[in-house]
Design a protein around this motif. Structure first.
Motif, PDB file in Angstrom:
ATOM      1  N   LEU A 124       0.831  -1.205   0.000  1.00  0.00           N
ATOM      2  CA  LEU A 124       0.000   0.000   0.000  1.00  0.00           C
ATOM      3  C   LEU A 124       0.868   1.259   0.000  1.00  0.00           C
ATOM      4  CD1 LEU A 124      -2.868   1.192   0.155  1.00  0.00           C
ATOM      5  CD2 LEU A 124      -2.668   1.059   2.647  1.00  0.00           C
ATOM      6  N   VAL A 125       1.925   1.258   0.793  1.00  0.00           N
ATOM      7  CA  VAL A 125       2.827   2.411   0.843  1.00  0.00           C
ATOM      8  C   VAL A 125       3.491   2.626  -0.522  1.00  0.00           C
ATOM      9  CG1 VAL A 125       4.999   3.266   1.841  1.00  0.00           C
ATOM     10  CG2 VAL A 125       3.209   2.340   3.335  1.00  0.00           C
ATOM     11  N   ALA A 126       3.914   1.552  -1.182  1.00  0.00           N
ATOM     12  CA  ALA A 126       4.530   1.687  -2.510  1.00  0.00           C
ATOM     13  C   ALA A 126       3.534   2.290  -3.498  1.00  0.00           C
ATOM     14  CB  ALA A 126       5.019   0.330  -3.010  1.00  0.00           C
ATOM     15  N   THR A 127       2.290   1.813  -3.466  1.00  0.00           N
ATOM     16  CA  THR A 127       1.269   2.336  -4.375  1.00  0.00           C
ATOM     17  C   THR A 127       0.939   3.788  -4.058  1.00  0.00           C
ATOM     18  OG1 THR A 127       0.356   0.115  -4.653  1.00  0.00           O
ATOM     19  CG2 THR A 127      -1.056   1.953  -5.290  1.00  0.00           C
ATOM     20  N   LEU A 128       0.809   4.110  -2.774  1.00  0.00           N
ATOM     21  CA  LEU A 128       0.518   5.496  -2.390  1.00  0.00           C
ATOM     22  C   LEU A 128       1.662   6.428  -2.772  1.00  0.00           C
ATOM     23  CD1 LEU A 128      -1.239   5.017   1.061  1.00  0.00           C
ATOM     24  CD2 LEU A 128      -2.271   5.772  -1.092  1.00  0.00           C
ATOM     25  N   SER A 129       2.894   5.946  -2.668  1.00  0.00           N
ATOM     26  CA  SER A 129       4.044   6.750  -3.080  1.00  0.00           C
ATOM     27  C   SER A 129       3.966   7.070  -4.578  1.00  0.00           C
ATOM     28  CB  SER A 129       5.345   6.013  -2.753  1.00  0.00           C
ATOM     29  OG  SER A 129       6.459   6.725  -3.239  1.00  0.00           O
ATOM     30  N   ILE A 130       3.625   6.072  -5.373  1.00  0.00           N
ATOM     31  CA  ILE A 130       3.456   6.294  -6.810  1.00  0.00           C
ATOM     32  C   ILE A 130       2.332   7.301  -7.045  1.00  0.00           C
ATOM     33  CG2 ILE A 130       2.679   5.197  -8.955  1.00  0.00           C
ATOM     34  CD1 ILE A 130       4.210   2.659  -8.004  1.00  0.00           C
ATOM     35  N   ALA A 131       1.218   7.142  -6.325  1.00  0.00           N
ATOM     36  CA  ALA A 131       0.064   8.044  -6.488  1.00  0.00           C
ATOM     37  C   ALA A 131       0.444   9.485  -6.162  1.00  0.00           C
ATOM     38  CB  ALA A 131      -1.088   7.582  -5.601  1.00  0.00           C
ATOM     39  N   VAL A 132       1.147   9.682  -5.064  1.00  0.00           N
ATOM     40  CA  VAL A 132       1.546  11.039  -4.662  1.00  0.00           C
ATOM     41  C   VAL A 132       2.470  11.649  -5.713  1.00  0.00           C
ATOM     42  CG1 VAL A 132       2.904  12.344  -2.961  1.00  0.00           C
ATOM     43  CG2 VAL A 132       1.169  10.705  -2.193  1.00  0.00           C
ATOM     44  N   GLN A 133       3.425  10.869  -6.204  1.00  0.00           N
ATOM     45  CA  GLN A 133       4.322  11.385  -7.237  1.00  0.00           C
ATOM     46  C   GLN A 133       3.562  11.736  -8.512  1.00  0.00           C
ATOM     47  OE1 GLN A 133       8.265   9.308  -7.478  1.00  0.00           O
ATOM     48  NE2 GLN A 133       7.307   8.036  -5.884  1.00  0.00           N
ATOM     49  N   ASN A 134       2.560  10.918  -8.856  1.00  0.00           N
ATOM     50  CA  ASN A 134       1.716  11.227 -10.021  1.00  0.00           C
ATOM     51  C   ASN A 134       0.975  12.545  -9.816  1.00  0.00           C
ATOM     52  OD1 ASN A 134       2.432   8.871 -11.335  1.00  0.00           O
ATOM     53  ND2 ASN A 134       0.527   7.799 -10.871  1.00  0.00           N
ATOM     54  N   ILE A 135       0.384  12.712  -8.641  1.00  0.00           N
ATOM     55  CA  ILE A 135      -0.381  13.929  -8.349  1.00  0.00           C
ATOM     56  C   ILE A 135       0.520  15.159  -8.433  1.00  0.00           C
ATOM     57  CG2 ILE A 135      -1.615  15.166  -6.518  1.00  0.00           C
ATOM     58  CD1 ILE A 135      -2.750  12.349  -5.721  1.00  0.00           C
ATOM     59  N   ILE A 136       1.698  15.060  -7.863  1.00  0.00           N
ATOM     60  CA  ILE A 136       2.641  16.181  -7.915  1.00  0.00           C
ATOM     61  C   ILE A 136       3.028  16.493  -9.366  1.00  0.00           C
ATOM     62  CG2 ILE A 136       5.002  16.895  -7.339  1.00  0.00           C
ATOM     63  CD1 ILE A 136       4.571  15.340  -4.641  1.00  0.00           C
ATOM     64  N   TYR A 137       3.296  15.452 -10.141  1.00  0.00           N
ATOM     65  CA  TYR A 137       3.712  15.651 -11.529  1.00  0.00           C
ATOM     66  C   TYR A 137       2.582  16.244 -12.377  1.00  0.00           C
ATOM     67  CZ  TYR A 137       5.591  14.818 -16.172  1.00  0.00           C
ATOM     68  OH  TYR A 137       6.042  14.994 -17.460  1.00  0.00           O
ATOM     69  N   PHE A 138       1.365  15.744 -12.189  1.00  0.00           N
ATOM     70  CA  PHE A 138       0.248  16.145 -13.041  1.00  0.00           C
ATOM     71  C   PHE A 138      -0.584  17.297 -12.469  1.00  0.00           C
ATOM     72  CE2 PHE A 138       0.842  11.618 -14.354  1.00  0.00           C
ATOM     73  CZ  PHE A 138       1.156  11.854 -15.675  1.00  0.00           C
ATOM     74  N   LYS A 139      -0.140  17.917 -11.381  1.00  0.00           N
ATOM     75  CA  LYS A 139      -0.943  18.960 -10.705  1.00  0.00           C
ATOM     76  C   LYS A 139      -1.267  20.141 -11.621  1.00  0.00           C
ATOM     77  CE  LYS A 139       2.898  21.467  -8.559  1.00  0.00           C
ATOM     78  NZ  LYS A 139       3.883  21.017  -9.519  1.00  0.00           N
ATOM     79  N   ASP A 140      -0.404  20.448 -12.560  1.00  0.00           N
ATOM     80  CA  ASP A 140      -0.646  21.593 -13.435  1.00  0.00           C
ATOM     81  C   ASP A 140      -1.773  21.364 -14.422  1.00  0.00           C
ATOM     82  OD1 ASP A 140       1.374  22.976 -12.169  1.00  0.00           O
ATOM     83  OD2 ASP A 140       2.907  22.358 -13.629  1.00  0.00           O
ATOM     84  N   TYR A 141      -2.252  20.134 -14.524  1.00  0.00           N
ATOM     85  CA  TYR A 141      -3.367  19.817 -15.433  1.00  0.00           C
ATOM     86  C   TYR A 141      -4.715  20.008 -14.736  1.00  0.00           C
ATOM     87  CZ  TYR A 141       0.129  17.952 -18.570  1.00  0.00           C
ATOM     88  OH  TYR A 141       1.213  17.822 -19.402  1.00  0.00           O
ATOM     89  N   PHE A 142      -4.688  20.428 -13.475  1.00  0.00           N
ATOM     90  CA  PHE A 142      -5.920  20.589 -12.700  1.00  0.00           C
ATOM     91  C   PHE A 142      -6.726  21.772 -13.163  1.00  0.00           C
ATOM     92  CE2 PHE A 142      -8.158  22.041  -8.791  1.00  0.00           C
ATOM     93  CZ  PHE A 142      -9.020  20.960  -8.694  1.00  0.00           C
TER      94      PHE A 142
END
Length: 142
Positions: A124-142
């Motif tokens: 779960l921690v590995a998946t959440l880490s990937i999710a957080v990195q995705n959110i940070i990377y794609f935040k400008d598309y919000f």
């Protein structure tokens, strides 16, 4: 935004392994059902055990492990695919994928043997880490 081919190659390998593992859990559930003659629907019970539907704890344990795989591997696969479009370091990405695979294998072995399942939290921690990195990377598309 473009596909990070090195990250994608690693993702393709590790996600394929955990997805095949998830598929094999379905076969393992069927094997457990036939071994215990515990079928959950009337037509299978009548055909294969000559009786009424019933449950068996061994079957239910394998079935719950399979359900847990579906609840964890599918989000990992979706989030991991998106991760391949970030500027993730291939080394960091491959370690996320390896940790997730190891965690899911540990979880399954431990779950089926009634032992402590730290693999669930680690995966779960590995998946959440990937999710957080995705959110940070794609935040400008919000």
């Amino acid at each position: 935004m473009k596909l990070n081919e090195e990250v994608f190659g690693s993702f393709a390998l590790y996600s394929s392994i955990v997805l095949v593992k998830m598929l094999l859990m379905a076969l393992w559930t069927a094997r457990a059902r036939f071994a215990s003659k515990a079928f959950s629907n009337p037509e299978d019970a009548a055909r294969y055990s000559g009786g009424k539907p019933r449950t068996d704890e061994r079957v239910e344990r394998v079935r719950r492990a399979h359900l847990n795989d579906m609840e964890n591997i599918l989000p990992f696969a979706c989030l991991g695919l998106l991760y391949c479009f970030t500027d993730a370091s291939p080394v960091v990405a491959v370690w996320h994928f390896r940790v997730f695979l190891a965690a899911r294998l540990q979880h399954t072995v431990a779950y089926l043997n009634g032992m402590m399942r730290v693999g669930f939290i680690i995966g779960l921690v590995a998946t959440l880490s990937i999710a957080v990195q995705n959110i940070i990377y794609f935040k400008d598309y919000f």
